[in-house]
Scaffold this motif. Structure first.
Motif: not given
Length: 152
Positions: A123-152
């Motif tokens: 929910a707090s991922m930059v990609l999913l925030s209003k500001a992050g939806q347009r930013l072409s290079v953005q940080p991902v937290t370690g926890e977000e990475f772990r979750i998404i990596r598991g989904l991928g």
């Protein structure tokens, strides 16, 4: 190690384009947003990067790459024939930078934006925030990475 997400429009550069590159490495150039540029300059060797296809019907994370060359001046900014040309750029004092990314994996399915929005832990991922939806290079937290990596 840090984690990142970079966006690309598949008609310009798709994840499959890495397969045609020597060693599956490509320069990540053409970024023309200062915050995104600063994120490129913060990348280090070995950082892991999600690749995101934007401006298509199935917007989402399509794979994983790693940083194999840290930030260096983006020559497309100096090339008048390039769509990324910036007449204010100067070779002596570069305004724009790029990194080199090496493809690690193409995910078997697109992790679509709509799906990612349903994962409460993201929910707090930059990609999913209003500001992050347009930013072409953005940080991902370690926890977000772990979750998404598991989904991928």
């Amino acid at each position: 190690m840090a984690f990142w997400l970079v966006k690309t429009e598949p008609h310009v550069f798709a994840i499959q384009d890495f397969l045609r590159m020597p060693d599956r490495v490509s320069g990540w150039d053409g970024v023309r947003n200062y915050q995104a540029r600063n994120n490129l300059r913060a990348m280090s060797l070995g950082d892991e990067v999600f690749l995101y296809h934007s401006n298509v019907k199935e917007r989402g994370i399509v794979g994983l790459a790693t940083v194999v060359r840290e930030a260096y001046p983006d020559e497309t900014a100096l090339d008048p024939g390039s769509a990324s040309f910036d007449p204010r750029s100067d070779r002596a004092n570069p305004r724009w930078y790029q990194v080199d990314l090496q493809l690690v994996e193409i995910f078997p399915r697109v992790l679509e934006l709509g799906f990612l929005k349903t994962v409460p832990e993201l929910a707090s991922m930059v990609l999913l925030s209003k500001a992050g939806q347009r930013l072409s290079v953005q940080p991902v937290t370690g926890e977000e990475f772990r979750i998404i990596r598991g989904l991928g």
